[in-house]
Design a protein around this motif. Structure first.
Motif, PDB file in Angstrom:
ATOM      1  N   TYR A 142      -2.800   8.321  -2.049  1.00  0.00           N
ATOM      2  CA  TYR A 142      -1.540   8.501  -1.329  1.00  0.00           C
ATOM      3  C   TYR A 142      -0.921   7.140  -1.006  1.00  0.00           C
ATOM      4  CZ  TYR A 142       1.670  10.356   2.231  1.00  0.00           C
ATOM      5  OH  TYR A 142       2.774  10.696   2.956  1.00  0.00           O
ATOM      6  N   ALA A 143      -1.746   6.208  -0.551  1.00  0.00           N
ATOM      7  CA  ALA A 143      -1.252   4.878  -0.202  1.00  0.00           C
ATOM      8  C   ALA A 143      -0.686   4.171  -1.419  1.00  0.00           C
ATOM      9  CB  ALA A 143      -2.384   4.060   0.423  1.00  0.00           C
ATOM     10  N   PHE A 144      -1.400   4.247  -2.574  1.00  0.00           N
ATOM     11  CA  PHE A 144      -0.923   3.572  -3.791  1.00  0.00           C
ATOM     12  C   PHE A 144       0.410   4.154  -4.243  1.00  0.00           C
ATOM     13  CE2 PHE A 144      -5.395   2.227  -5.409  1.00  0.00           C
ATOM     14  CZ  PHE A 144      -5.475   1.341  -4.348  1.00  0.00           C
ATOM     15  N   ALA A 145       0.527   5.464  -4.162  1.00  0.00           N
ATOM     16  CA  ALA A 145       1.735   6.115  -4.666  1.00  0.00           C
ATOM     17  C   ALA A 145       2.964   5.723  -3.862  1.00  0.00           C
ATOM     18  CB  ALA A 145       1.551   7.631  -4.643  1.00  0.00           C
ATOM     19  N   ILE A 146       2.902   5.814  -2.534  1.00  0.00           N
ATOM     20  CA  ILE A 146       4.103   5.538  -1.748  1.00  0.00           C
ATOM     21  C   ILE A 146       4.401   4.047  -1.687  1.00  0.00           C
ATOM     22  CG2 ILE A 146       3.794   7.613  -0.361  1.00  0.00           C
ATOM     23  CD1 ILE A 146       2.757   5.934   1.883  1.00  0.00           C
ATOM     24  N   ALA A 147       3.366   3.193  -1.831  1.00  0.00           N
ATOM     25  CA  ALA A 147       3.613   1.754  -1.784  1.00  0.00           C
ATOM     26  C   ALA A 147       4.408   1.297  -2.996  1.00  0.00           C
ATOM     27  CB  ALA A 147       2.295   0.997  -1.696  1.00  0.00           C
ATOM     28  N   LYS A 148       4.325   2.056  -4.123  1.00  0.00           N
ATOM     29  CA  LYS A 148       5.063   1.694  -5.344  1.00  0.00           C
ATOM     30  C   LYS A 148       6.488   2.242  -5.352  1.00  0.00           C
ATOM     31  CE  LYS A 148       0.888   1.571  -8.201  1.00  0.00           C
ATOM     32  NZ  LYS A 148       0.158   2.224  -9.312  1.00  0.00           N
ATOM     33  N   ASP A 149       6.837   3.070  -4.401  1.00  0.00           N
ATOM     34  CA  ASP A 149       8.157   3.703  -4.390  1.00  0.00           C
ATOM     35  C   ASP A 149       9.245   2.644  -4.251  1.00  0.00           C
ATOM     36  OD1 ASP A 149      10.560   5.130  -3.095  1.00  0.00           O
ATOM     37  OD2 ASP A 149       9.247   6.792  -3.673  1.00  0.00           O
ATOM     38  N   ASP A 150      10.253   2.736  -5.100  1.00  0.00           N
ATOM     39  CA  ASP A 150      11.317   1.728  -5.139  1.00  0.00           C
ATOM     40  C   ASP A 150      12.208   1.724  -3.901  1.00  0.00           C
ATOM     41  OD1 ASP A 150      10.452   0.878  -7.568  1.00  0.00           O
ATOM     42  OD2 ASP A 150      11.818   2.184  -8.715  1.00  0.00           O
ATOM     43  N   ARG A 151      12.140   2.780  -3.101  1.00  0.00           N
ATOM     44  CA  ARG A 151      12.981   2.797  -1.910  1.00  0.00           C
ATOM     45  C   ARG A 151      12.540   1.740  -0.880  1.00  0.00           C
ATOM     46  NH1 ARG A 151      12.955   9.303  -1.232  1.00  0.00           N
ATOM     47  NH2 ARG A 151      11.024   8.966  -2.409  1.00  0.00           N
ATOM     48  N   PHE A 152      11.328   1.250  -1.043  1.00  0.00           N
ATOM     49  CA  PHE A 152      10.852   0.151  -0.200  1.00  0.00           C
ATOM     50  C   PHE A 152      10.399  -0.990  -1.102  1.00  0.00           C
ATOM     51  CE2 PHE A 152      10.478   3.618   2.825  1.00  0.00           C
ATOM     52  CZ  PHE A 152      10.963   3.027   3.979  1.00  0.00           C
ATOM     53  N   PRO A 153      11.254  -2.018  -1.261  1.00  0.00           N
ATOM     54  CA  PRO A 153      10.901  -3.145  -2.139  1.00  0.00           C
ATOM     55  C   PRO A 153       9.530  -3.710  -1.763  1.00  0.00           C
ATOM     56  CG  PRO A 153      13.157  -3.343  -1.366  1.00  0.00           C
ATOM     57  CD  PRO A 153      12.545  -2.210  -0.604  1.00  0.00           C
ATOM     58  N   LYS A 154       8.684  -3.891  -2.747  1.00  0.00           N
ATOM     59  CA  LYS A 154       7.302  -4.298  -2.526  1.00  0.00           C
ATOM     60  C   LYS A 154       7.190  -5.617  -1.782  1.00  0.00           C
ATOM     61  CE  LYS A 154       2.986  -5.107  -5.039  1.00  0.00           C
ATOM     62  NZ  LYS A 154       2.344  -5.171  -6.368  1.00  0.00           N
ATOM     63  N   GLU A 155       8.055  -6.584  -2.172  1.00  0.00           N
ATOM     64  CA  GLU A 155       7.936  -7.917  -1.581  1.00  0.00           C
ATOM     65  C   GLU A 155       8.379  -7.969  -0.119  1.00  0.00           C
ATOM     66  OE1 GLU A 155      11.853  -7.487  -3.708  1.00  0.00           O
ATOM     67  OE2 GLU A 155       9.739  -7.083  -4.103  1.00  0.00           O
ATOM     68  N   ASN A 156       9.109  -6.965   0.333  1.00  0.00           N
ATOM     69  CA  ASN A 156       9.609  -6.965   1.714  1.00  0.00           C
ATOM     70  C   ASN A 156       8.902  -5.956   2.619  1.00  0.00           C
ATOM     71  OD1 ASN A 156      11.479  -8.921   1.104  1.00  0.00           O
ATOM     72  ND2 ASN A 156      13.103  -7.453   0.614  1.00  0.00           N
ATOM     73  N   THR A 157       7.907  -5.291   2.103  1.00  0.00           N
ATOM     74  CA  THR A 157       7.301  -4.209   2.877  1.00  0.00           C
ATOM     75  C   THR A 157       5.778  -4.293   2.846  1.00  0.00           C
ATOM     76  OG1 THR A 157       9.145  -2.783   2.233  1.00  0.00           O
ATOM     77  CG2 THR A 157       7.219  -1.717   3.231  1.00  0.00           C
ATOM     78  N   LYS A 158       5.199  -4.171   4.039  1.00  0.00           N
ATOM     79  CA  LYS A 158       3.751  -4.033   4.159  1.00  0.00           C
ATOM     80  C   LYS A 158       3.440  -2.607   4.603  1.00  0.00           C
ATOM     81  CE  LYS A 158       2.391  -8.796   5.173  1.00  0.00           C
ATOM     82  NZ  LYS A 158       1.627  -9.698   6.083  1.00  0.00           N
ATOM     83  N   TRP A 159       2.284  -2.120   4.119  1.00  0.00           N
ATOM     84  CA  TRP A 159       1.880  -0.755   4.449  1.00  0.00           C
ATOM     85  C   TRP A 159       0.518  -0.784   5.140  1.00  0.00           C
ATOM     86  CZ3 TRP A 159       5.034   3.423   3.533  1.00  0.00           C
ATOM     87  CH2 TRP A 159       6.143   3.188   2.714  1.00  0.00           C
ATOM     88  N   THR A 160       0.477  -0.119   6.295  1.00  0.00           N
ATOM     89  CA  THR A 160      -0.780  -0.014   7.045  1.00  0.00           C
ATOM     90  C   THR A 160      -1.111   1.463   7.220  1.00  0.00           C
ATOM     91  OG1 THR A 160      -0.389  -2.076   8.259  1.00  0.00           O
ATOM     92  CG2 THR A 160      -1.946  -0.524   9.225  1.00  0.00           C
TER      93      THR A 160
END
Length: 655
Positions: free
Chosen positions: A553-571
């Motif tokens: 679940y974490a991998f899938a939503i972290a790749k979503d383009d609605r949240f640019p990877k370089e500007n978003t951290k996921w906890t």
């Protein structure tokens, strides 16, 4: 030289002479009074280093008769006063056990008595008595010798080899000694005005030290069938001009002190109270003084004197408080400025003045407080009168319990912040300590099941996200984040998010899915951290299935383009009550980073898998220091549950 042995054990003698030097001086003066002296002089001499060399107590009484020496000095606890109610000149005796003469050992280790007396043969004689510290059980004395009939009778007691470690310095404090002697001998010296006492060159003048005197005569109310003789007592209250330890003296009819004790209720006033009665003289002769209130007459006089003292102190407190109120109204600490703006403020000021007056009556030492302390206290009273009168008692109690240093610290602290801010911060800490305890109960006790935690637990935690980290208390729900989470629910084998649940939607808890919380937190400009918390039911044991679910679940939503990877951290947090062996083994190989289960190489994703007890323990430890400094105590689980009921009543069922 001749000698005699004191008939008693050395242990008893040593125990009975552990008084203070000033008490020893008083005993020597009383001995002189009992000898019908009219002049008693205490002289201090000093060595070349200005240390106390010797103490002399001299009087012009009838002296010690050589023939009485063995009885007076050989038998401790015996005195010829035991068998005589009054002295040869009619004075009521102070002592009767012959113990006072040995108190001199409290001052020094060598004591010399010189006695000059008139014998029955018409001649005057003189002899010496010696005590030494090396053998207190042995008294040495000289032969008597004839002296001129012109020589004045009396006794001189010289104390040498001063014990500098036994508070003998108090003898050098003339103010202290004068105060002590004046208060102790006041009624006696007023009754026998021909007696003159001189301490180190300065005569005691009782009258000049008296501020005010109140005298009352009380009569014991005889019951039917009792002795019809009147039993009366004179109660004398003396208010002193100088600072004097308040004491109560039990005295004979003419002011001879029989017993004394502190006056607890008048500790803020320099007052001495004297209860004088012939009844006390008789009790002393009968050896019944120690009966105290067990004797009905004694108890009656005690009650009457307590009532008289209370009225006297009440009047004194009223006077002091009224004077202080004048100063308050004219001083900078008074919290009101100018004239009242309306009738409401007129009444408010009247209430404030009454409260301030009562404070100064009940706590007279408050007027000695510094300006910041007074200003703070009066400001608290004003605000409490205006906004929350019910809390006034608790507020004032806590303020007055502060030490002077703590009051000063609070006053200085208010130069940098406000009292509401201090109170709000303390309340936040208090609320969190209560919630930690309540959280533990909701997860691990039957109480959690009773409040249907799978429904209500979620809503409560939405307001307490600080338990996962301080910064998470500052986040907010975000619609974009919600949409992303919805899109990948299949990884968690869910059909939908359930951020809001109607409590009445279902009574069957098995129909309600596991819950998820989410919030978003700004890290810096255009950078965010998304917190996702997967809540399993508190009794859920986490297995490999839950681990794989949260990871995919974490991998899938972290790749979503609605949240640019370089500007978003996921906890991500996955929580359960217990782990199976597989999960326990997986977590042993802890990765470097924020999460204990998984951390991406770029630091953008972290997954923590925790037991509830770990999270609870971490928070307990985090707040332990503040808990100790606040002296905060949760003495029952009911307090925590009351906090939940008060704060989250809308999220809890009625039962």
């Amino acid at each position: 030289m001749n000698s005699l042995n004191i008939k008693m054990t050395s242990e008893l003698l040593s125990r009975d002479i552990k008084e203070s030097p000033k008490a020893a001086i008083k005993e020597l003066i009383w001995n002189s009074c009992d000898a019908d002296s009219t002049l008693i002089e205490i002289k201090l001499t000093f060595n070349k280093f200005e240390g106390l060399e010797s103490v002399l107590v001299a009087d012009n009484g009838h002296g010690i008769n050589y023939e009485d020496l063995d009885e007076l000095f050989g038998a401790y606890g015996f005195s010829n006063k035991t068998y005589g109610k009054k002295s040869p000149n009619g004075r009521v005796y102070h002592g009767k056990l012959g113990q006072g003469r040995y108190q001199s050992f409290c001052i020094g280790n060598e004591i010399e008595w010189k006695s000059t007396y008139s014998a029955d043969d018409g001649k005057k004689y003189e002899f010496y008595i010696y005590f030494t510290d090396t053998d207190k059980m042995r008294v040495e004395y000289s032969d008597k010798s004839v002296v001129s009939n012109d020589k004045e009778c009396g006794v001189e007691v010289t104390i040498k080899n001063i014990d500098s470690g036994n508070k003998t310095g108090e003898l050098l404090d003339h103010t202290l000694m004068e105060t002590e002697l004046v208060s102790s001998f006041a009624p006696y010296l007023l009754a026998y005005s021909n007696i003159k006492v001189i301490y180190h060159g300065v005569p005691l003048n009782i009258e000049k030290h008296i501020q005010e005197t109140v005298e009352k005569e009380v009569e014991y109310e005889q019951e039917e069938g009792q002795n019809e003789d009147q039993v009366k007592a004179d109660i004398k209250l003396i208010s002193w001009k100088q600072k004097t330890p308040p004491k109560k003296y039990i005295c004979g009819e003419n002011g001879t002190v029989i017993d004394e004790e502190p006056l607890q209720k008048s500790k803020n006033h320099p007052i001495s109270m004297y209860l004088m009665s012939s009844y006390y003289d008789q009790m002393k002769l009968d050896g019944k003084v120690n009966l105290g209130n067990l004797d009905p007459v004694y108890a009656f006089f005690e009650d009457k004197s307590a009532s008289i003292l209370e009225d006297f102190i009440g009047g004194k407190n009223d006077e002091l408080a009224a004077e202080e109120m004048k100063k308050i109204r004219n001083g900078k600490a008074y919290p009101y400025v100018g004239d009242p703006i309306d009738e409401v403020e007129v009444v408010e000021r009247q209430v404030f003045d009454m409260l301030a007056l009562e404070i100064n009556k009940v706590v007279p030492e408050f007027k000695k407080s510094n300006a910041p302390t007074k200003k703070l206290t009066y400001r608290l009273i004003k605000e409490a009168v205006k906004t929350n009168p019910d809390s006034l008692s608790k507020i004032l109690t806590e303020v007055f319990d502060l030490s002077q240093e703590e009051q000063d610290d609070l006053a200085r602290l208010l130069d940098y912040t406000t009292l509401p801010s201090i109170i709000n911060t303390s309340k936040i800490i208090s609320d969190r300590l209560l919630f930690i305890n309540a959280l533990e109960q909701m997860v691990y006790t039957e109480i959690g099941k009773k409040i249907k935690e799978r429904v209500h637990f979620h809503k409560i935690l939405l307001h307490e996200l600080w338990v996962f980290g301080e910064k998470y208390n500052l986040g907010a729900s975000d619609i974009s984040l919600k949409n992303v989470l919805k899109a990948y629910l299949f990884h968690l084998e869910r059909e939908k998010l359930v951020p809001e649940i109607d409590v009445k939607a279902s009574e069957d808890m098995s129909l309600i899915p596991d819950l998820m919380l989410w919030n978003q937190y700004p890290i810096q400009d255009e950078q965010y951290e998304n917190l996702v918390i997967e809540l399993k039911r508190p009794t859920k044991k986490l297995t490999s299935k839950e681990l794989q679910q949260i990871k995919s679940y974490a991998f899938a939503i972290a790749k979503d383009d609605r949240f640019p990877k370089e500007n978003t951290k996921w906890t991500f947090f996955l929580l359960g009550q217990t782990f199976d062996d597989y999960v326990t083994q997986e977590l042993k190989d802890k990765k470097n980073g924020r999460g204990n289960f998984y951390n991406s190489d770029d630091g953008q994703i972290s997954i923590s898998v925790l037991k509830w007890n770990t999270l609870i323990h971490q928070n307990k430890m985090k707040y332990q220091f503040l808990k100790e400094k606040l002296n905060y105590s949760i003495d029952s689980n009911e307090k925590s549950l009351e906090y939940l009921k008060e704060k989250y009543s809308e999220f809890l069922p009625e039962e």
